[in-house]
Design a protein around this motif. Structure first.
Motif, mmCIF file in Angstrom:
data_model
loop_
_atom_site.group_PDB
_atom_site.id
_atom_site.type_symbol
_atom_site.label_atom_id
_atom_site.label_comp_id
_atom_site.label_asym_id
_atom_site.label_seq_id
_atom_site.Cartn_x
_atom_site.Cartn_y
_atom_site.Cartn_z
ATOM 1 N N GLU A 191 0.849 -1.191 0.000
ATOM 2 C CA GLU A 191 0.000 0.000 0.000
ATOM 3 C C GLU A 191 0.884 1.240 0.000
ATOM 4 O OE1 GLU A 191 -3.576 0.300 0.918
ATOM 5 O OE2 GLU A 191 -3.811 -1.806 0.418
ATOM 6 N N ARG A 192 0.338 2.316 -0.521
ATOM 7 C CA ARG A 192 1.055 3.584 -0.402
ATOM 8 C C ARG A 192 1.028 3.988 1.062
ATOM 9 N NH1 ARG A 192 -0.419 7.885 -5.059
ATOM 10 N NH2 ARG A 192 0.271 6.640 -6.821
ATOM 11 N N SER A 193 2.168 4.399 1.574
ATOM 12 C CA SER A 193 2.199 4.723 2.992
ATOM 13 C C SER A 193 2.707 6.139 3.265
ATOM 14 C CB SER A 193 3.066 3.703 3.730
ATOM 15 O OG SER A 193 4.344 3.640 3.152
ATOM 16 N N ILE A 194 2.915 6.925 2.239
ATOM 17 C CA ILE A 194 3.397 8.293 2.426
ATOM 18 C C ILE A 194 2.188 9.227 2.424
ATOM 19 C CG2 ILE A 194 4.858 10.119 1.496
ATOM 20 C CD1 ILE A 194 6.520 7.858 0.165
ATOM 21 N N SER A 195 2.002 9.930 3.521
ATOM 22 C CA SER A 195 0.835 10.801 3.656
ATOM 23 C C SER A 195 0.955 12.033 2.756
ATOM 24 C CB SER A 195 0.686 11.254 5.108
ATOM 25 O OG SER A 195 1.744 12.141 5.452
ATOM 26 N N LYS A 196 -0.183 12.686 2.531
ATOM 27 C CA LYS A 196 -0.193 13.921 1.738
ATOM 28 C C LYS A 196 0.632 14.998 2.430
ATOM 29 C CE LYS A 196 -4.669 13.138 -0.408
ATOM 30 N NZ LYS A 196 -6.046 13.596 -0.566
ATOM 31 N N GLU A 197 0.585 15.019 3.756
ATOM 32 C CA GLU A 197 1.353 16.008 4.509
ATOM 33 C C GLU A 197 2.857 15.806 4.304
ATOM 34 O OE1 GLU A 197 -1.084 14.092 5.852
ATOM 35 O OE2 GLU A 197 -2.648 15.612 6.046
ATOM 36 N N THR A 198 3.296 14.535 4.343
ATOM 37 C CA THR A 198 4.716 14.244 4.141
ATOM 38 C C THR A 198 5.132 14.600 2.725
ATOM 39 O OG1 THR A 198 4.707 12.513 5.819
ATOM 40 C CG2 THR A 198 6.473 12.416 4.182
ATOM 41 N N ARG A 199 4.293 14.279 1.741
ATOM 42 C CA ARG A 199 4.585 14.629 0.346
ATOM 43 C C ARG A 199 4.763 16.145 0.213
ATOM 44 N NH1 ARG A 199 3.427 10.457 -3.266
ATOM 45 N NH2 ARG A 199 2.359 8.736 -2.272
ATOM 46 N N ALA A 200 3.841 16.894 0.794
ATOM 47 C CA ALA A 200 3.901 18.357 0.712
ATOM 48 C C ALA A 200 5.165 18.879 1.389
ATOM 49 C CB ALA A 200 2.660 18.971 1.351
#
Length: 196
Positions: A79-88
């Motif tokens: 599963e994708r485990s990188i949050s939108k906050e971490t990406r930003a």
């Protein structure tokens, strides 16, 4: 022909499943997907849905830009485990530029026929090599570099280190490595085994 209302990932999934065991080239897959980010969708099919789509990294008889689905039965997937906050956070920290080639998001990419640069979040040490999703192991990377850097790290182990790691592994893992190598290099394995 595939319906236009389907997303690129669904179109690619359907096309691969209709062509199991047939080598498919990148131009065909780009056309089927209908988007420039088709390679990312192929990675998603492989990593998130578990489709066993092989490339030249997996088998020596496949050339760069050739893909092959060997079975319809999916393997375990991630599963994708990188949050939108971490990406930003990572994109902002890296100034919205690729950390490998310096291409800036939204500008024409020098090495991609002038297409607009799209950034992704990439692992410095890939997850398949023990890397984590921690912010310190993530970087902004463009589509061009991301495709070329998949499963590579800056510090690639040399032969002696690889052999040492395999020697320390349990026999079952050593056999898995052997099966993978024979699968990637069937002709060479046949030649070696024929000599003994």
């Amino acid at each position: 022909m595939v319906e236009k209302s389907k997303g690129a990932r669904a179109k690619l999934r359907e096309f691969f499943l209709e062509n199991i065991g047939i080598k498919l080239d990148s131009n065909t897959l780009r056309e089927v997907a209908g988007i420039s980010e088709w390679a990312r969708r192929v990675r998603e099919l492989r990593n998130e849905e578990g489709l066993e789509i092989l490339t030249h990294n997996d088998r020596s008889d496949l050339k760069p830009g050739e893909y092959l689905l060997i079975t319809a039965k999916p393997k375990p997937s991630f599963e994708r485990s990188i949050s939108k906050e971490t990406r930003a956070f990572v994109l902002d920290r890296n100034g919205f530029t690729c950390q490998m080639c310096g291409a800036a998001a939204g500008e024409p990419h020098l090495f991609d026929n002038g297409r607009v640069t799209r950034l992704h979040i990439g692992h410095i040490i890939d997850k398949s090599m023990g890397g984590t999703d921690d912010r310190g192991n993530l970087r902004a990377i463009c589509s061009v570099c991301n495709e070329g850097a998949s499963n590579l790290t800056l510090n690639r182990p040399d032969t002696i280190k690889l052999i040492a790691q395999v020697r320390r592994a349990p026999s079952s893992d050593q056999l898995d490595v052997l099966k993978w190598l024979v699968g990637k290099f069937p002709k060479q394995a046949e030649e070696i085994l024929g000599r003994t």
